[in-house]
Design a protein around this motif. Sequence first.
Motif, PDB file in Angstrom:
ATOM      1  N   LYS A 227      -1.718  -3.436  86.560  1.00 24.42           N
ATOM      2  CA  LYS A 227      -2.714  -4.204  87.262  1.00 24.42           C
ATOM      3  C   LYS A 227      -3.009  -5.075  85.626  1.00 24.42           C
ATOM      4  CE  LYS A 227      -4.490  -0.286  89.189  1.00 24.42           C
ATOM      5  NZ  LYS A 227      -5.572   1.133  89.614  1.00 24.42           N
ATOM      6  N   LYS A 228      -4.272  -5.745  85.347  1.00 20.69           N
ATOM      7  CA  LYS A 228      -4.297  -5.735  84.625  1.00 20.69           C
ATOM      8  C   LYS A 228      -5.008  -5.152  83.242  1.00 20.69           C
ATOM      9  CE  LYS A 228      -6.633 -10.175  86.714  1.00 20.69           C
ATOM     10  NZ  LYS A 228      -8.170 -10.721  87.587  1.00 20.69           N
ATOM     11  N   ILE A 229      -4.159  -6.033  82.166  1.00 19.65           N
ATOM     12  CA  ILE A 229      -4.294  -5.164  80.736  1.00 19.65           C
ATOM     13  C   ILE A 229      -4.968  -6.456  79.642  1.00 19.65           C
ATOM     14  CG2 ILE A 229      -3.001  -4.210  79.300  1.00 19.65           C
ATOM     15  CD1 ILE A 229      -0.458  -3.644  80.352  1.00 19.65           C
ATOM     16  N   GLY A 230      -6.526  -5.071  79.187  1.00 21.03           N
ATOM     17  CA  GLY A 230      -7.047  -6.372  78.703  1.00 21.03           C
ATOM     18  C   GLY A 230      -6.028  -6.737  76.770  1.00 21.03           C
ATOM     19  N   ILE A 231      -5.770  -7.852  76.432  1.00 17.22           N
ATOM     20  CA  ILE A 231      -4.892  -7.779  74.953  1.00 17.22           C
ATOM     21  C   ILE A 231      -6.176  -8.885  74.530  1.00 17.22           C
ATOM     22  CG2 ILE A 231      -3.000  -8.219  75.664  1.00 17.22           C
ATOM     23  CD1 ILE A 231      -2.967 -10.549  75.650  1.00 17.22           C
ATOM     24  N   ARG A 232      -5.931  -9.064  72.570  1.00 16.06           N
ATOM     25  CA  ARG A 232      -6.790  -9.911  71.636  1.00 16.06           C
ATOM     26  C   ARG A 232      -6.346  -9.854  70.576  1.00 16.06           C
ATOM     27  NH1 ARG A 232     -12.074  -7.298  68.948  1.00 16.06           N
ATOM     28  NH2 ARG A 232     -13.150  -8.611  70.605  1.00 16.06           N
ATOM     29  N   VAL A 233      -5.840 -11.304  70.573  1.00 16.62           N
ATOM     30  CA  VAL A 233      -4.861 -12.016  69.955  1.00 16.62           C
ATOM     31  C   VAL A 233      -6.037 -12.615  68.209  1.00 16.62           C
ATOM     32  CG1 VAL A 233      -3.426 -13.941  69.307  1.00 16.62           C
ATOM     33  CG2 VAL A 233      -3.051 -12.736  71.535  1.00 16.62           C
ATOM     34  N   LYS A 234      -5.417 -12.253  67.284  1.00 13.57           N
ATOM     35  CA  LYS A 234      -6.061 -12.461  65.687  1.00 13.57           C
ATOM     36  C   LYS A 234      -5.704 -13.170  64.783  1.00 13.57           C
ATOM     37  CE  LYS A 234      -9.332  -8.628  65.903  1.00 13.57           C
ATOM     38  NZ  LYS A 234     -10.165  -7.097  65.163  1.00 13.57           N
ATOM     39  N   CYS A 235      -5.905 -14.203  64.361  1.00 17.52           N
ATOM     40  CA  CYS A 235      -4.616 -15.230  63.902  1.00 17.52           C
ATOM     41  C   CYS A 235      -5.310 -15.450  62.394  1.00 17.52           C
ATOM     42  CB  CYS A 235      -4.373 -16.266  64.681  1.00 17.52           C
ATOM     43  SG  CYS A 235      -3.815 -16.261  66.056  1.00 17.52           S
ATOM     44  N   ASP A 236      -5.142 -15.017  61.405  1.00 15.97           N
ATOM     45  CA  ASP A 236      -5.651 -14.658  59.271  1.00 15.97           C
ATOM     46  C   ASP A 236      -5.097 -16.130  59.016  1.00 15.97           C
ATOM     47  OD1 ASP A 236      -7.561 -12.772  60.645  1.00 15.97           O
ATOM     48  OD2 ASP A 236      -5.982 -11.439  60.324  1.00 15.97           O
ATOM     49  N   GLY A 237      -5.215 -16.084  57.578  1.00 20.07           N
ATOM     50  CA  GLY A 237      -4.427 -16.752  56.616  1.00 20.07           C
ATOM     51  C   GLY A 237      -4.989 -18.363  57.707  1.00 20.07           C
ATOM     52  N   ILE A 238      -5.818 -19.107  57.330  1.00 17.74           N
ATOM     53  CA  ILE A 238      -5.568 -20.156  58.204  1.00 17.74           C
ATOM     54  C   ILE A 238      -7.298 -21.299  56.946  1.00 17.74           C
ATOM     55  CG2 ILE A 238      -6.513 -21.911  59.785  1.00 17.74           C
ATOM     56  CD1 ILE A 238      -5.887 -19.867  61.799  1.00 17.74           C
ATOM     57  N   HIS A 239      -6.545 -22.256  56.233  1.00 15.41           N
ATOM     58  CA  HIS A 239      -8.079 -22.553  55.525  1.00 15.41           C
ATOM     59  C   HIS A 239      -7.968 -24.031  56.173  1.00 15.41           C
ATOM     60  CE1 HIS A 239      -6.845 -18.931  52.180  1.00 15.41           C
ATOM     61  NE2 HIS A 239      -5.894 -19.487  52.830  1.00 15.41           N
ATOM     62  N   GLY A 240      -9.079 -23.662  56.405  1.00 17.72           N
ATOM     63  CA  GLY A 240      -9.846 -25.268  56.822  1.00 17.72           C
ATOM     64  C   GLY A 240     -10.262 -26.125  55.297  1.00 17.72           C
ATOM     65  N   SER A 241     -10.676 -27.305  56.413  1.00 22.79           N
ATOM     66  CA  SER A 241     -11.235 -28.097  55.534  1.00 22.79           C
ATOM     67  C   SER A 241     -12.195 -28.872  55.385  1.00 22.79           C
ATOM     68  CB  SER A 241     -10.544 -29.263  54.375  1.00 22.79           C
ATOM     69  OG  SER A 241      -9.457 -29.461  55.238  1.00 22.79           O
ATOM     70  N   VAL A 242     -13.714 -29.649  55.366  1.00 24.22           N
ATOM     71  CA  VAL A 242     -14.797 -30.389  56.196  1.00 24.22           C
ATOM     72  C   VAL A 242     -13.787 -32.134  56.057  1.00 24.22           C
ATOM     73  CG1 VAL A 242     -16.861 -31.457  56.631  1.00 24.22           C
ATOM     74  CG2 VAL A 242     -16.374 -28.839  55.686  1.00 24.22           C
ATOM     75  N   GLN A 243     -14.423 -32.944  57.416  1.00 25.01           N
ATOM     76  CA  GLN A 243     -13.468 -33.841  57.705  1.00 25.01           C
ATOM     77  C   GLN A 243     -14.259 -34.705  56.916  1.00 25.01           C
ATOM     78  OE1 GLN A 243     -15.682 -32.806  59.749  1.00 25.01           O
ATOM     79  NE2 GLN A 243     -17.179 -34.103  59.561  1.00 25.01           N
ATOM     80  N   LYS A 244     -13.348 -35.812  56.173  1.00 28.91           N
ATOM     81  CA  LYS A 244     -14.384 -37.123  55.706  1.00 28.91           C
ATOM     82  C   LYS A 244     -14.537 -38.617  56.614  1.00 28.91           C
ATOM     83  CE  LYS A 244     -12.277 -35.145  51.225  1.00 28.91           C
ATOM     84  NZ  LYS A 244     -11.497 -35.363  49.712  1.00 28.91           N
ATOM     85  N   ALA A 245     -15.146 -38.762  56.039  1.00 28.64           N
ATOM     86  CA  ALA A 245     -16.090 -40.215  57.312  1.00 28.64           C
ATOM     87  C   ALA A 245     -15.584 -39.923  58.694  1.00 28.64           C
ATOM     88  CB  ALA A 245     -14.869 -40.852  56.587  1.00 28.64           C
ATOM     89  N   LYS A 246     -14.674 -40.385  59.617  1.00 30.76           N
ATOM     90  CA  LYS A 246     -14.579 -40.317  60.538  1.00 30.76           C
ATOM     91  C   LYS A 246     -13.190 -39.355  60.783  1.00 30.76           C
ATOM     92  CE  LYS A 246     -17.126 -43.849  62.612  1.00 30.76           C
ATOM     93  NZ  LYS A 246     -17.652 -45.521  62.782  1.00 30.76           N
ATOM     94  N   ASN A 247     -12.245 -39.329  60.129  1.00 31.04           N
ATOM     95  CA  ASN A 247     -10.554 -38.502  60.047  1.00 31.04           C
ATOM     96  C   ASN A 247     -11.315 -37.117  59.948  1.00 31.04           C
ATOM     97  OD1 ASN A 247      -9.888 -40.773  59.338  1.00 31.04           O
ATOM     98  ND2 ASN A 247      -9.850 -40.951  57.128  1.00 31.04           N
ATOM     99  N   PRO A 248     -10.463 -36.888  61.147  1.00 29.59           N
ATOM    100  CA  PRO A 248     -10.243 -34.941  61.261  1.00 29.59           C
ATOM    101  C   PRO A 248      -9.738 -34.290  59.888  1.00 29.59           C
ATOM    102  CG  PRO A 248      -8.771 -36.148  62.466  1.00 29.59           C
ATOM    103  CD  PRO A 248      -9.493 -37.406  62.636  1.00 29.59           C
ATOM    104  N   ALA A 249     -10.140 -33.361  59.723  1.00 27.43           N
ATOM    105  CA  ALA A 249      -9.457 -32.292  58.567  1.00 27.43           C
ATOM    106  C   ALA A 249      -8.864 -32.262  59.257  1.00 27.43           C
ATOM    107  CB  ALA A 249     -10.695 -31.507  58.046  1.00 27.43           C
TER     108      ALA A 249
END
Length: 271
Positions: A227-249
Amino acid sequence: MKDRVYPSIKLNGATANPAAAAAATNPPATKTQLYNPMSHHPYRPNPTAHHRHNLRRRRFSCRRCFCLTCFWSILLLIAILLLAAIAAAAFYVLYHPHRPAFSVTSLKISQFNLTTTTSDGTTHLTTQANLTLSAKNPNKKVIFYYDPMSITVSSNQVTISSGSFTNFTNSPDTIFIIHTTTGLNFQLLDGDESNSLKSDLKKKNGIPLQIVVDTMVVVKMEKLKTKKIGIRVKCDGIHGSVQKAKNPALANTSDAKCKVDLRIKIFKWTF
C-alpha cells in the motif's frame, strides 16, 4: 339409742366416692400439638470428607484448564513470531531491499525580493528558485511508484519558496531527475521571520537552506505490491546567496546531505 357407724369399705375394688372413681376411670384428654413447618430450621448437612474432596478436585481442574490455555497461547504466539522472522529473513535474502536515495544536484535562486512597507511596517517576500534533485533506486528487483511531491525550501524555519512535482516511476537500479521551479508571490512575513531573513542575508557563507520533500510511494516486488507509504526527504547543508542584477545565484550544494524517513501512520499518529 346408739348411733350406728358404717365404716368405709371397698366393695369389689370400687371406692365409696363415685366422683373420684369416675376421675380415675376417665383421665383428662391431652392437648393436641399442631406442627408448624416455619418454626423449624431447614436441615443442613455438614460437608463430609467426600464433598470437600470433590470441591478440591473441581478447583484443581479449573486451574489446570487455565494453565493449559496460557501454555498453548504462548506456544502459538512464539510459533507465529518464529514464522514471521523466517519469512522476513527469506524476503531480505531474495530481494535485499534498500530505501531510495535522494541528492541535490543544483539550486538556483533567480529572484529574491524582501520588501518592507513604510506605511504599516509589513514585510513581504517574493522569490523564485530552480531546483534539481535526483532520486536513485538502488534495488535490482524493486520498483518505486511515487505520488505527486510537495517541495519546500526554507531557512531557519522560514519558508523561502515552495512548489510541487508530478508523479513518476523509479525503475530498478536507475536514477530519476526531478527538475522543478519553486517560489513565493508577495508572501507576508511576521516580525520574527523578517528579522531572521535579514540576519541570514548578512552572513558571508550565504543563507542556510533546507529542502523538504513530502510524498507517498508504492513499492512493488515482482507480484507483491504494498500500500502507499509516506516518505519525507530532508536535505541539509545547503548555502544560498541572493542574485546580483539579473544573474541567478547558484547555491552551494557540495555539502548537501539528504535523509529519507518513512512516515507510517497508525490510527491518528504518524511516525
